[in-house]
Design a protein around this motif. Structure first.
Motif, short mmCIF file in Angstrom:
data_model
loop_
_atom_site.label_atom_id
_atom_site.label_comp_id
_atom_site.label_asym_id
_atom_site.label_seq_id
_atom_site.Cartn_x
_atom_site.Cartn_y
_atom_site.Cartn_z
N UNK A 94 0.83 -0.85 -0.41
CA UNK A 94 -0.08 -0.35 0.02
C UNK A 94 1.04 1.24 0.27
N UNK A 95 0.63 2.96 -0.35
CA UNK A 95 1.29 3.55 -1.09
C UNK A 95 1.19 4.55 0.12
N UNK A 96 1.30 4.30 1.31
CA UNK A 96 0.64 5.03 2.50
C UNK A 96 1.65 4.55 4.05
N UNK A 97 1.34 5.51 4.31
CA UNK A 97 2.19 4.89 5.79
C UNK A 97 2.20 3.54 6.68
N UNK A 98 1.44 3.24 6.22
CA UNK A 98 0.99 1.58 6.57
C UNK A 98 2.01 0.50 5.95
N UNK A 99 2.16 1.21 4.58
CA UNK A 99 2.79 0.72 3.91
C UNK A 99 4.39 0.26 3.75
N UNK A 100 4.52 1.75 3.80
CA UNK A 100 5.94 2.17 3.79
C UNK A 100 6.89 2.04 5.52
N UNK A 101 5.89 1.61 6.63
CA UNK A 101 5.80 1.34 7.73
C UNK A 101 6.21 -0.43 7.88
N UNK A 102 5.36 -0.99 7.42
CA UNK A 102 5.03 -2.52 7.12
C UNK A 102 6.63 -3.50 5.91
N UNK A 103 7.54 -2.15 5.24
CA UNK A 103 8.15 -3.11 5.03
C UNK A 103 9.97 -2.58 5.42
N UNK A 134 1.57 -1.74 -9.89
CA UNK A 134 3.19 -2.57 -10.11
C UNK A 134 4.52 -1.69 -10.93
N UNK A 135 4.31 -1.03 -11.56
CA UNK A 135 5.61 0.26 -12.19
C UNK A 135 6.21 0.73 -10.84
N UNK A 136 5.32 0.88 -10.13
CA UNK A 136 6.19 2.02 -8.86
C UNK A 136 6.54 0.98 -8.17
N UNK A 137 7.24 -0.39 -7.67
CA UNK A 137 7.57 -0.64 -6.93
C UNK A 137 8.89 -0.75 -6.36
N UNK A 138 9.73 -0.84 -5.78
CA UNK A 138 11.08 -0.34 -6.03
C UNK A 138 11.83 -1.18 -5.67
N UNK A 139 12.21 -1.45 -7.37
CA UNK A 139 12.95 -3.13 -7.24
C UNK A 139 14.38 -3.25 -6.32
N UNK A 140 15.19 -1.91 -6.30
CA UNK A 140 16.26 -1.74 -5.50
C UNK A 140 16.41 -2.46 -4.03
N UNK A 141 15.58 -1.03 -3.64
CA UNK A 141 14.78 -1.47 -2.07
C UNK A 141 14.68 -2.83 -1.82
N UNK A 142 14.27 -3.32 -2.49
CA UNK A 142 13.51 -4.99 -2.51
C UNK A 142 14.78 -5.55 -2.50
N UNK A 143 15.37 -6.17 -4.00
CA UNK A 143 16.68 -6.26 -3.90
C UNK A 143 18.29 -6.37 -3.21
#
Length: 187
Positions: A94-103, A134-143
């Motif tokens: 989710x593109x909100x504080x909850x999603x960022x915090x969960x990551x 899905x194009x907005x997923x920060x793949x580099x951070x995940x990798x």
């Protein structure tokens, strides 16, 4: 396939963890029952689901342990980790504080699994792809996260649509089966 052709009966325990509300329970239900329940019901403590699959002629029985993500259950979680063979860490896209915090909390969950279970395979599920582009997923951070913490891999999932769910769970099941067969062949 008849049970006469089953060569081994293998049992595995897989813990599914992550922040409360990321979709752990709905992912399990999507995989084990191919259903989706849109209403959020918080897991209290832990719950488990049983799943059977024949893998290369072997009967694999999996227990998926869904651990509550709320901090007030942290003291109880250690007992539920016991004898786990693999882990799935889930965060929300989710593109909100909850999603960022969960990551941001993924490393904490990873450390908890390692502390409780040792060096078991862990896969990362980025859930709720149905809510984002899905194009907005920060793949580099995940990798970077995958490399730093030695995850088995990652799967972009949606419990709602089913996207990526089969592939993610199958990666864990196939690895557990392969590792067990290798272990049995050595004995």
């Amino acid at each position: 396939m008849s049970t006469d052709s089953v060569s081994l009966k293998l049992v595995f325990k897989v813990v599914i963890i992550g922040d409360s509300g990321v979709g752990k329970t709905t992912l399990i239900k999507r995989f084990t029952q191919n259903t989706f329940q849109g209403d959020y019901i918080s897991t209290f403590g832990a719950q488990f689901s049983i799943y059977h699959e024949i893998v290369e002629g072997d009967d694999c029985k999996l227990f998926f342990w869904d651990l509550a993500g709320q901090s007030e259950f942290a003291a109880f979680r250690s007992k539920f980790y016991q004898d786990s063979n693999a882990g799935i860490i889930v965060y929300s896209l989710e593109n909100n504080n909850f999603g960022r915090t969960s990551f941001q909390n993924v490393p904490r969950w990873h450390d908890e699994v390692r502390k409780q279970c040792g060096d078991i395979p862990i896969i990362l599920f980025a859930n709720k792809t149905d809510l984002i582009d899905e194009k907005q997923i920060a793949q580099s951070a995940i990798e970077k996260l995958l490399l730093k913490h030695h995850f088995l891999g990652a799967s972009n999932t949606s419990a709602k649509t089913g996207k990526g769910v089969q592939e993610g769970f199958q990666a864990i099941i196939r690895l557990l089966h392969k590792n067990k067969k290798t272990q049995l062949q050595k004995t």
